[in-house]
Design an enzyme around this catalytic site. Sequence first.
Site, PDB file in Angstrom:
ATOM      1  N   PRO A 150       0.826  -1.201   0.000  1.00 54.39           N
ATOM      2  CG  PRO A 150      -0.585  -1.497   1.791  1.00 54.39           C
ATOM      3  CD  PRO A 150       0.712  -1.933   1.239  1.00 54.39           C
ATOM      4  CD  GLU A 151       4.574   2.915  -3.250  1.00 53.66           C
ATOM      5  OE1 GLU A 151       4.856   4.094  -2.959  1.00 53.66           O
ATOM      6  OE2 GLU A 151       5.273   2.215  -3.985  1.00 53.66           O
TER       7      GLU A 151
END
Length: 285
Positions: A2-3
């Site tokens: 998850p960026e």
Amino acid sequence: MPELPEVETIRRHLAPRLEGRRLTTIAVHDPRWCRPLTPDAMASACEGRRIERLDRRGKYFVVVLEDEAFLLMHLRMTGTLLYDAAAGTPHRRVTFSLDDAHEVAFCDPRRFGTGELALGAEALRAFFAPRLGIEPLAGALTGPALREMARGRRGPIKAFLLDQRHVAGVGNIYADEALHRAGVHPLRPAGSLRPRQYAMLAQAVTAALQAGLDAGGATLDDFRHPDGVRGGFQHEFLVHLRRGQPCGTCGTTIVKFVAGGRGTYACERCQPRPRVRRGPITAGR
DNA sequence: CGCCCTGTTGGGGA
DNA sequence: ATCCCCAACAGGGC
């Protein structure tokens, strides 16, 4: 992984389902999640409070609870937040129960994700101040701002971008993407860019993150599926830098090396290597 | 089949 | 300031 765009997408999906609800119970299945706080301490500080907002700072979720209690969560590499996850969903670390009989599960196969607590607005400020810099999607990331922050720094520009204290939320993929879009080699000393390049880089970081956000918003539609978060994100909007593949711009073969301690992909035609390099003299390549 | 390497973020120590 | 290592684990290569 998850960026920032994934975190923001998750936030947008969950916010309307959480805001105004009351957090009835927090069941911490893995005590490591909130260390050094004990699960009991986390639960007693949050349980029974109304959720006023779901905010985001960098890659942190900020659950704004009534009476200035802030639950801070970070997904790290493999964490997800699932709304009404199916029974038996694996790797469940925490379950948040709401007063409307729905629930949110923090699932994380690698157990890197964290939950922290800040009591009071000052505690919240003190938590983020030494950790997070400019919010790139808030319009504050400009060429002059980037140039000023990078002034005098000798470390590689990629390491600079990954340092959350400068720009909050840039991960490995987006750093490579932005540097490619800006035509800047990842190993360039951070302080050595031309003013025009800082402007291009600031623009490229903002545009890459926004593109990811647009893609995420378009594809991430089912939060109840255990694999919903990962499955929905294909990163197809990216240049798709991969070793051995031709650069989408000029066709030159993409090379891989280490910059800022991370695997790094670049086109060394679009992103010319710096003439002088740090460290001992080594043979080219 | 099983061993080893890699990728991933933030924190801490050198 | 900068670099290196660690946390934990899936997945791929050999």
